[in-house]
Scaffold this motif. Sequence first.
Motif, PDB file in Angstrom:
ATOM      1  N   LEU A 280     -24.750  -8.143   4.869  1.00 34.59           N
ATOM      2  CA  LEU A 280     -24.049  -8.689   5.698  1.00 34.59           C
ATOM      3  C   LEU A 280     -23.323  -8.794   6.373  1.00 34.59           C
ATOM      4  O   LEU A 280     -22.993  -8.669   7.590  1.00 34.59           O
ATOM      5  CB  LEU A 280     -25.623  -9.558   6.065  1.00 34.59           C
ATOM      6  CG  LEU A 280     -27.050  -9.668   5.826  1.00 34.59           C
ATOM      7  CD1 LEU A 280     -27.622 -11.079   5.638  1.00 34.59           C
ATOM      8  CD2 LEU A 280     -27.317  -9.219   7.310  1.00 34.59           C
ATOM      9  N   CYS A 281     -22.260  -9.567   5.955  1.00 36.81           N
ATOM     10  CA  CYS A 281     -21.187 -10.345   6.149  1.00 36.81           C
ATOM     11  C   CYS A 281     -20.629  -8.594   7.014  1.00 36.81           C
ATOM     12  O   CYS A 281     -19.194  -8.714   7.901  1.00 36.81           O
ATOM     13  CB  CYS A 281     -20.147 -10.610   4.867  1.00 36.81           C
ATOM     14  SG  CYS A 281     -21.035 -12.222   5.253  1.00 36.81           S
ATOM     15  N   GLU A 282     -20.514  -7.005   5.781  1.00 35.90           N
ATOM     16  CA  GLU A 282     -19.356  -5.972   6.164  1.00 35.90           C
ATOM     17  C   GLU A 282     -20.419  -5.629   7.767  1.00 35.90           C
ATOM     18  O   GLU A 282     -19.431  -5.354   8.728  1.00 35.90           O
ATOM     19  CB  GLU A 282     -19.959  -5.206   4.970  1.00 35.90           C
ATOM     20  CG  GLU A 282     -18.907  -4.454   4.913  1.00 35.90           C
ATOM     21  CD  GLU A 282     -19.185  -3.385   3.411  1.00 35.90           C
ATOM     22  OE1 GLU A 282     -18.618  -2.258   3.863  1.00 35.90           O
ATOM     23  OE2 GLU A 282     -19.958  -4.001   2.877  1.00 35.90           O
ATOM     24  N   LEU A 283     -21.770  -5.738   7.701  1.00 38.19           N
ATOM     25  CA  LEU A 283     -22.391  -4.982   8.444  1.00 38.19           C
ATOM     26  C   LEU A 283     -21.856  -5.884  10.394  1.00 38.19           C
ATOM     27  O   LEU A 283     -21.823  -4.972  11.033  1.00 38.19           O
ATOM     28  CB  LEU A 283     -23.941  -5.086   8.197  1.00 38.19           C
ATOM     29  CG  LEU A 283     -24.430  -4.525  10.012  1.00 38.19           C
ATOM     30  CD1 LEU A 283     -24.469  -3.301   9.928  1.00 38.19           C
ATOM     31  CD2 LEU A 283     -26.091  -5.496   9.947  1.00 38.19           C
ATOM     32  N   LYS A 284     -22.088  -7.549   9.466  1.00 42.91           N
ATOM     33  CA  LYS A 284     -21.174  -8.029  11.536  1.00 42.91           C
ATOM     34  C   LYS A 284     -20.116  -7.534  11.567  1.00 42.91           C
ATOM     35  O   LYS A 284     -19.741  -7.191  12.304  1.00 42.91           O
ATOM     36  CB  LYS A 284     -20.875  -9.455  10.396  1.00 42.91           C
ATOM     37  CG  LYS A 284     -21.205 -10.778  11.884  1.00 42.91           C
ATOM     38  CD  LYS A 284     -20.634 -11.994  11.204  1.00 42.91           C
ATOM     39  CE  LYS A 284     -19.992 -13.010  12.405  1.00 42.91           C
ATOM     40  NZ  LYS A 284     -20.191 -14.326  11.518  1.00 42.91           N
ATOM     41  N   ASN A 285     -18.330  -7.342  10.351  1.00 40.17           N
ATOM     42  CA  ASN A 285     -17.421  -6.588  10.906  1.00 40.17           C
ATOM     43  C   ASN A 285     -17.403  -5.814  11.316  1.00 40.17           C
ATOM     44  O   ASN A 285     -16.415  -5.860  12.603  1.00 40.17           O
ATOM     45  CB  ASN A 285     -16.703  -7.205   9.866  1.00 40.17           C
ATOM     46  CG  ASN A 285     -16.469  -8.376   9.632  1.00 40.17           C
ATOM     47  OD1 ASN A 285     -16.386  -9.305   9.862  1.00 40.17           O
ATOM     48  ND2 ASN A 285     -16.179  -8.375   8.089  1.00 40.17           N
ATOM     49  N   ILE A 286     -18.495  -5.057  11.044  1.00 37.45           N
ATOM     50  CA  ILE A 286     -18.569  -3.502  11.702  1.00 37.45           C
ATOM     51  C   ILE A 286     -19.175  -3.363  13.000  1.00 37.45           C
ATOM     52  O   ILE A 286     -18.785  -3.034  13.752  1.00 37.45           O
ATOM     53  CB  ILE A 286     -19.945  -2.183  10.950  1.00 37.45           C
ATOM     54  CG1 ILE A 286     -19.247  -2.334   9.554  1.00 37.45           C
ATOM     55  CG2 ILE A 286     -19.788  -1.308  11.393  1.00 37.45           C
ATOM     56  CD1 ILE A 286     -19.833  -1.795   8.781  1.00 37.45           C
ATOM     57  N   TYR A 287     -20.238  -4.214  13.312  1.00 35.63           N
ATOM     58  CA  TYR A 287     -20.257  -4.404  14.447  1.00 35.63           C
ATOM     59  C   TYR A 287     -19.802  -5.124  15.697  1.00 35.63           C
ATOM     60  O   TYR A 287     -19.317  -4.379  16.502  1.00 35.63           O
ATOM     61  CB  TYR A 287     -21.965  -5.571  14.759  1.00 35.63           C
ATOM     62  CG  TYR A 287     -23.233  -4.956  14.331  1.00 35.63           C
ATOM     63  CD1 TYR A 287     -23.666  -3.916  15.852  1.00 35.63           C
ATOM     64  CD2 TYR A 287     -23.709  -5.714  13.342  1.00 35.63           C
ATOM     65  CE1 TYR A 287     -24.811  -3.608  14.848  1.00 35.63           C
ATOM     66  CE2 TYR A 287     -24.679  -5.252  13.141  1.00 35.63           C
ATOM     67  CZ  TYR A 287     -25.775  -4.277  14.245  1.00 35.63           C
ATOM     68  OH  TYR A 287     -27.142  -3.407  13.657  1.00 35.63           O
ATOM     69  N   VAL A 288     -18.639  -5.945  14.808  1.00 31.38           N
ATOM     70  CA  VAL A 288     -17.702  -6.422  15.375  1.00 31.38           C
ATOM     71  C   VAL A 288     -16.328  -5.267  15.874  1.00 31.38           C
ATOM     72  O   VAL A 288     -15.952  -5.239  17.390  1.00 31.38           O
ATOM     73  CB  VAL A 288     -16.666  -7.882  15.231  1.00 31.38           C
ATOM     74  CG1 VAL A 288     -15.502  -7.802  16.200  1.00 31.38           C
ATOM     75  CG2 VAL A 288     -17.908  -8.509  14.711  1.00 31.38           C
ATOM     76  N   GLU A 289     -16.118  -4.508  15.454  1.00 29.02           N
ATOM     77  CA  GLU A 289     -15.745  -3.807  15.228  1.00 29.02           C
ATOM     78  C   GLU A 289     -15.759  -2.291  15.986  1.00 29.02           C
ATOM     79  O   GLU A 289     -15.756  -1.682  17.098  1.00 29.02           O
ATOM     80  CB  GLU A 289     -15.318  -2.302  14.400  1.00 29.02           C
ATOM     81  CG  GLU A 289     -13.764  -3.537  13.241  1.00 29.02           C
ATOM     82  CD  GLU A 289     -13.527  -2.752  11.930  1.00 29.02           C
ATOM     83  OE1 GLU A 289     -12.807  -1.365  12.021  1.00 29.02           O
ATOM     84  OE2 GLU A 289     -14.092  -2.606  10.728  1.00 29.02           O
ATOM     85  N   LEU A 290     -16.718  -2.309  16.186  1.00 32.02           N
ATOM     86  CA  LEU A 290     -18.223  -1.440  16.909  1.00 32.02           C
ATOM     87  C   LEU A 290     -17.792  -1.320  18.476  1.00 32.02           C
ATOM     88  O   LEU A 290     -18.099  -0.757  19.017  1.00 32.02           O
ATOM     89  CB  LEU A 290     -19.438  -0.873  16.099  1.00 32.02           C
ATOM     90  CG  LEU A 290     -19.285  -0.302  15.588  1.00 32.02           C
ATOM     91  CD1 LEU A 290     -20.687  -0.056  14.802  1.00 32.02           C
ATOM     92  CD2 LEU A 290     -19.157   1.611  15.653  1.00 32.02           C
TER      93      LEU A 290
ATOM     94  N   GLU B 242     -30.086  -7.211  14.131  1.00 32.58           N
ATOM     95  CA  GLU B 242     -28.853  -6.663  15.200  1.00 32.58           C
ATOM     96  C   GLU B 242     -27.601  -7.618  14.606  1.00 32.58           C
ATOM     97  O   GLU B 242     -28.091  -9.047  14.455  1.00 32.58           O
ATOM     98  CB  GLU B 242     -29.712  -7.345  16.678  1.00 32.58           C
ATOM     99  CG  GLU B 242     -30.949  -6.223  17.132  1.00 32.58           C
ATOM    100  CD  GLU B 242     -30.335  -4.392  16.984  1.00 32.58           C
ATOM    101  OE1 GLU B 242     -29.431  -4.378  17.404  1.00 32.58           O
ATOM    102  OE2 GLU B 242     -31.216  -3.839  17.173  1.00 32.58           O
ATOM    103  N   SER B 243     -26.990  -7.430  16.206  1.00 34.27           N
ATOM    104  CA  SER B 243     -25.636  -7.745  15.499  1.00 34.27           C
ATOM    105  C   SER B 243     -25.917 -10.024  16.130  1.00 34.27           C
ATOM    106  O   SER B 243     -25.356 -11.103  14.862  1.00 34.27           O
ATOM    107  CB  SER B 243     -24.108  -7.577  16.562  1.00 34.27           C
ATOM    108  OG  SER B 243     -25.122  -8.090  18.534  1.00 34.27           O
ATOM    109  N   ASN B 244     -26.763 -10.050  17.086  1.00 34.98           N
ATOM    110  CA  ASN B 244     -26.925 -11.981  17.571  1.00 34.98           C
ATOM    111  C   ASN B 244     -27.742 -12.014  16.307  1.00 34.98           C
ATOM    112  O   ASN B 244     -28.058 -13.411  16.409  1.00 34.98           O
ATOM    113  CB  ASN B 244     -27.645 -11.530  18.860  1.00 34.98           C
ATOM    114  CG  ASN B 244     -28.708 -10.794  18.773  1.00 34.98           C
ATOM    115  OD1 ASN B 244     -28.953  -9.993  17.953  1.00 34.98           O
ATOM    116  ND2 ASN B 244     -29.337 -10.264  20.412  1.00 34.98           N
TER     117      ASN B 244
END
Length: 203
Positions: free
Chosen positions: A17-27, A186-188
């Motif tokens: 989830l932390c990795e996914l969160k970072n990916i959303y920020v980068e995207l 979702e990111s939020n």
Amino acid sequence: MSNTNYNERTSFAINLLCELKNIYVELEKYSADIETCSNSFYEKLFSERKADIAPDIEQYKNNMEKIKQLNNEVTSLINAWYDFTKDSNQIKKLIYPLYFYFKKRSLDKGVKNINTMIQNLTIENRFIKEKITVWEHELEIKAIQLIKEDKDYHHYENLLKKKDLILKELQYLLPSIPGICPLELESNSLDLLIEKLSKIPAA
């Protein structure tokens, strides 16, 4: 499920989830950059090739001006006709019925000819608009091609693939943790889910 396995699953889920969160920020960052880049490429291509379409745009404007003038001519003809039909000096003349007939015939012919010209100009402008639309679409495609050749776009695509892999892993993993079965990732909603997982006591 053993306590060790349960704890490992929870910890693994938090890491994903932390990795996914970072990916959303980068995207989000790359999406904004790509959008800006897309606009820049399009504006550059438009500036370089606007001479190709400039004559058509000028012709379109000229046609619109001609249509306006022709509409004014129709209005003038009709106004002149009504003035004639209300002119008492004309009505008193013995040849008025004959004059009325030829005047009306001339009006109908004049209005018909002008309407034909307006219709032809309108059709020409329709073709010009279609040509400009096709030209703009070609520029958009070219701009997209230029973007896809950029290294940042390749990184963006890799992030999307990575995001999809993580989502698939989480969709399989999270339902196996009691009390955790999110409908959306979702990111939020990630922070809340990470917090919820973090509060689960170690088994």
